[in-house]
Design a protein around this motif. Sequence first.
Motif, mmCIF file in Angstrom:
data_model
loop_
_atom_site.group_PDB
_atom_site.id
_atom_site.type_symbol
_atom_site.label_atom_id
_atom_site.label_comp_id
_atom_site.label_asym_id
_atom_site.label_seq_id
_atom_site.Cartn_x
_atom_site.Cartn_y
_atom_site.Cartn_z
ATOM 1 N N LEU A 1 0.823 -1.203 0.000
ATOM 2 C CA LEU A 1 0.000 0.000 0.000
ATOM 3 C C LEU A 1 0.861 1.259 0.000
ATOM 4 N N ALA B 1 -2.365 3.439 3.434
ATOM 5 C CA ALA B 1 -2.153 2.790 4.736
ATOM 6 C C ALA B 1 -2.766 3.638 5.850
ATOM 7 N N LEU C 1 -6.688 3.421 5.683
ATOM 8 C CA LEU C 1 -7.213 2.162 6.236
ATOM 9 C C LEU C 1 -7.038 2.112 7.750
ATOM 10 N N ASP D 1 -5.766 -4.517 11.204
ATOM 11 C CA ASP D 1 -6.090 -5.196 9.955
ATOM 12 C C ASP D 1 -7.592 -5.378 9.842
ATOM 13 N N TRP E 1 -10.561 -7.794 7.098
ATOM 14 C CA TRP E 1 -10.700 -8.726 5.990
ATOM 15 C C TRP E 1 -12.157 -9.060 5.775
ATOM 16 N N THR F 1 -10.797 -10.304 0.277
ATOM 17 C CA THR F 1 -9.555 -9.551 0.463
ATOM 18 C C THR F 1 -9.336 -9.221 1.931
ATOM 19 N N TRP G 1 -6.433 -6.603 4.548
ATOM 20 C CA TRP G 1 -5.315 -5.670 4.596
ATOM 21 C C TRP G 1 -4.709 -5.680 5.987
ATOM 22 N N SER G 2 -3.474 -5.252 6.074
ATOM 23 C CA SER G 2 -2.765 -5.147 7.345
ATOM 24 C C SER G 2 -1.862 -3.927 7.283
ATOM 25 N N GLY H 1 1.931 -0.991 4.821
ATOM 26 C CA GLY H 1 0.659 -1.680 4.688
ATOM 27 C C GLY H 1 0.656 -2.600 3.488
ATOM 28 N N ARG H 2 -0.164 -3.632 3.590
ATOM 29 C CA ARG H 2 -0.322 -4.580 2.486
ATOM 30 C C ARG H 2 -1.793 -4.947 2.353
ATOM 31 N N ARG H 3 -2.194 -5.170 1.110
ATOM 32 C CA ARG H 3 -3.533 -5.669 0.811
ATOM 33 C C ARG H 3 -3.349 -7.089 0.270
#
Length: 144
Positions: free
Chosen positions: A10, A15, A18, A73, A75, A79, A81-82, A127-129
């Motif tokens: 992200l 990030a 979210l 996070d 979900w 999908t 995210w964190s 961040g990651r999705r």
Amino acid sequence: MATSTPIERLTETEAWRLLGGAAVGRLATVINRQPDIFPVNFVTDGTSVVFRTAEGSKLLQLTVNARVAFQADDWDDITGWSVVVKGTAEEVTDPADLDRVESLPLRPWVATVKTHFVRIAVDEIEGRRFVFGDEPEAEIDTSA
């Protein structure tokens, strides 16, 4: 969402967006030379994270070792995210800043008295999705 990989890094802006929409996160710190994690409800305030706490080991440890990590996070079936932030936690004691954080939409998660506000000054955010799905077949190298 079309993506060529199931994991997407992200942007910093995404990030923070979210993270700002999450209600509960996990504070990671070290207590008595042992890692520990505490679930806390929180709000973002600019580029910092603010939560409330009561007297106790969490607050005491933050005065001894202020370097912390914080993760939130979310979900659904498709999908997730964190977001992880790293920074320095400090109890809010400045009267002007205390007035400001007391006006934030931050109420205790459980029915306990939490009179201390802690601000994590974030110096790193990642961040990651994730796109969920079945595990792909492993590629087997047959050239050997």
